[in-house]
Design an enzyme around this catalytic site. Structure first.
Site, PDB file in Angstrom:
ATOM      1  N   ASP A   1      65.576  41.984  21.341  1.00 48.16           N
ATOM      2  CA  ASP A   1      65.576  40.874  22.284  1.00 48.16           C
ATOM      3  C   ASP A   1      65.450  41.462  23.693  1.00 48.16           C
ATOM      4  O   ASP A   1      65.807  42.636  23.918  1.00 48.16           O
ATOM      5  CB  ASP A   1      66.874  40.086  22.125  1.00 48.16           C
ATOM      6  CG  ASP A   1      67.093  39.091  23.236  1.00 48.16           C
ATOM      7  OD1 ASP A   1      66.206  38.252  23.464  1.00 48.16           O
ATOM      8  OD2 ASP A   1      68.158  39.161  23.889  1.00 48.16           O
ATOM      9  N   MET A   2      64.996  40.683  24.637  1.00 44.69           N
ATOM     10  CA  MET A   2      64.828  41.195  25.994  1.00 44.69           C
ATOM     11  C   MET A   2      66.028  40.874  26.879  1.00 44.69           C
ATOM     12  O   MET A   2      66.857  41.734  27.154  1.00 44.69           O
ATOM     13  CB  MET A   2      63.529  40.644  26.599  1.00 44.69           C
ATOM     14  CG  MET A   2      62.277  41.236  25.957  1.00 44.69           C
ATOM     15  SD  MET A   2      60.727  40.563  26.620  1.00 44.69           S
ATOM     16  CE  MET A   2      60.875  40.948  28.357  1.00 44.69           C
ATOM     17  N   ASP A   3      66.148  39.616  27.311  1.00 48.37           N
ATOM     18  CA  ASP A   3      67.207  39.255  28.264  1.00 48.37           C
ATOM     19  C   ASP A   3      68.577  39.342  27.605  1.00 48.37           C
ATOM     20  O   ASP A   3      68.825  38.770  26.548  1.00 48.37           O
ATOM     21  CB  ASP A   3      66.956  37.849  28.794  1.00 48.37           C
ATOM     22  CG  ASP A   3      65.643  37.762  29.562  1.00 48.37           C
ATOM     23  OD1 ASP A   3      65.596  38.271  30.686  1.00 48.37           O
ATOM     24  OD2 ASP A   3      64.677  37.219  29.008  1.00 48.37           O
TER      25      ASP A   3
ATOM     26  N   ASP B   1      71.551  38.890  21.492  1.00 50.13           N
ATOM     27  CA  ASP B   1      72.793  38.427  22.104  1.00 50.13           C
ATOM     28  C   ASP B   1      72.998  36.915  22.058  1.00 50.13           C
ATOM     29  O   ASP B   1      74.080  36.436  22.384  1.00 50.13           O
ATOM     30  CB  ASP B   1      72.861  38.881  23.567  1.00 50.13           C
ATOM     31  CG  ASP B   1      71.885  38.117  24.465  1.00 50.13           C
ATOM     32  OD1 ASP B   1      70.673  38.087  24.125  1.00 50.13           O
ATOM     33  OD2 ASP B   1      72.322  37.553  25.468  1.00 50.13           O
ATOM     34  N   SER B   2      71.963  36.140  21.658  1.00 46.16           N
ATOM     35  CA  SER B   2      72.066  34.682  21.752  1.00 46.16           C
ATOM     36  C   SER B   2      71.711  34.020  20.428  1.00 46.16           C
ATOM     37  O   SER B   2      71.314  34.684  19.467  1.00 46.16           O
ATOM     38  CB  SER B   2      71.159  34.162  22.862  1.00 46.16           C
ATOM     39  OG  SER B   2      71.576  34.668  24.125  1.00 46.16           O
TER      40      SER B   2
ATOM     41  N   LYS C   1      62.694  33.888  15.466  1.00 45.87           N
ATOM     42  CA  LYS C   1      62.403  35.313  15.607  1.00 45.87           C
ATOM     43  C   LYS C   1      62.342  35.981  14.235  1.00 45.87           C
ATOM     44  O   LYS C   1      61.603  36.956  14.050  1.00 45.87           O
ATOM     45  CB  LYS C   1      63.443  35.985  16.498  1.00 45.87           C
ATOM     46  CG  LYS C   1      63.368  35.570  17.957  1.00 45.87           C
ATOM     47  CD  LYS C   1      64.333  36.359  18.821  1.00 45.87           C
ATOM     48  CE  LYS C   1      64.275  35.926  20.282  1.00 45.87           C
ATOM     49  NZ  LYS C   1      65.157  36.731  21.150  1.00 45.87           N
TER      50      LYS C   1
END
Length: 245
Positions: A9-11, A197-198, A174
């Site tokens: 994941d990015m953010d 994270d989400s 995803k």
């Protein structure tokens, strides 16, 4: 277990709060690639955003974009695309968003570009909708809206932060995007490390051979992960690669 692919994941995961890749994360991603392990980004961002970071890291593996609505290889090869029924977009924009107009923001990613409340098209059917988002600082209100949308049975519902709701086509996540990447590479999901994270990361964390929640992840994400990493300000991605690759 020998892992062959790392999905990031990015953010809140790869990126620190300044939206930067730390030197440690960069170093250990490079070492993983040198060791023959593929690295990809699995993000809710559009390809225009993700490609900048992918090129910076010199990634050559197909990318999971818009929470799985698209899978792209750089520079410009589209492998898969799953759009949201424009009739559902119309319903959302006429029944839900106006009812909470002063309390929520609407945003979306379409094939044609970003769309929000300020540049909505006259004809919603003229665009190909990849991902929809509703954001608000009123968490209880978001829970109310989510409960309503769940009764539609029309979307894959997640978030990338506790202050938003993200909507994709049913069954698109995803995880589904990563399954497409695995098909392209000829590997199994059991050979994947997925880090996030989400809530939009939950499907891939559950499906991966090693599912990792960041130390700054939402509690729901931590509860289903195999491993909890350090936070995104503590080079959590680097430490996972160091430990497991």
């Amino acid at each position: 277990m020998t892992y062959k692919l790392i999905a990031l994941d990015m953010d809140g995961t790869l990126l620190n709060p300044k939206k930067q890749i730390s030197e440690q994360n960069r170093l250990w991603i490079g070492r993983a690639i040198e060791a023959g392990v593929r690295v990809t980004l699995a993000t809710g961002r559009p390809i225009s955003d993700a490609s900048v970071y992918a090129q910076d890291l010199q990634l050559e593996t197909p990318l999971v974009i818009n929470n799985g609505s698209e899978v792209w290889s750089l520079p410009d090869k589209l492998h898969a695309r799953h759009v949201i029924d424009s009739n559902l977009v119309s319903r959302l924009l006429t029944e839900v968003i106006p009812a909470y107009a002063e309390q929520v923001n609407f945003w979306s990613h379409t094939v044609e570009g970003r769309v929000n409340k300020t540049n909505l098209p006259d004809d919603v059917h003229s665009l190909r909708w990849l991902q929809l988002g509703i954001s608000s600082k009123n968490i209880d209100l978001l829970k109310e809206i989510r409960s309503e949308l769940e009764t539609w049975n029309a979307f894959e519902i997640s978030n990338s932060d506790v202050t938003n709701i993200e909507l994709n086509a049913p069954g698109i996540s995803k995880a589904s995007g990563l399954q497409e990447v695995c098909r392209i590479l000829g590997i199994q999901m059991s050979e994947v490390i997925a880090i996030g994270d989400s809530l939009n990361d939950v499907p891939m964390i559950k499906a991966a051979g090693l599912g990792v929640a960041m130390g700054n992840a939402q509690d729901t994400v931590k509860a289903i992960a195999d491993v909890i990493a350090l936070t995104n300000v503590e080079d959590g991605v680097a430490r996972i690669i160091e430990a497991h690759i």
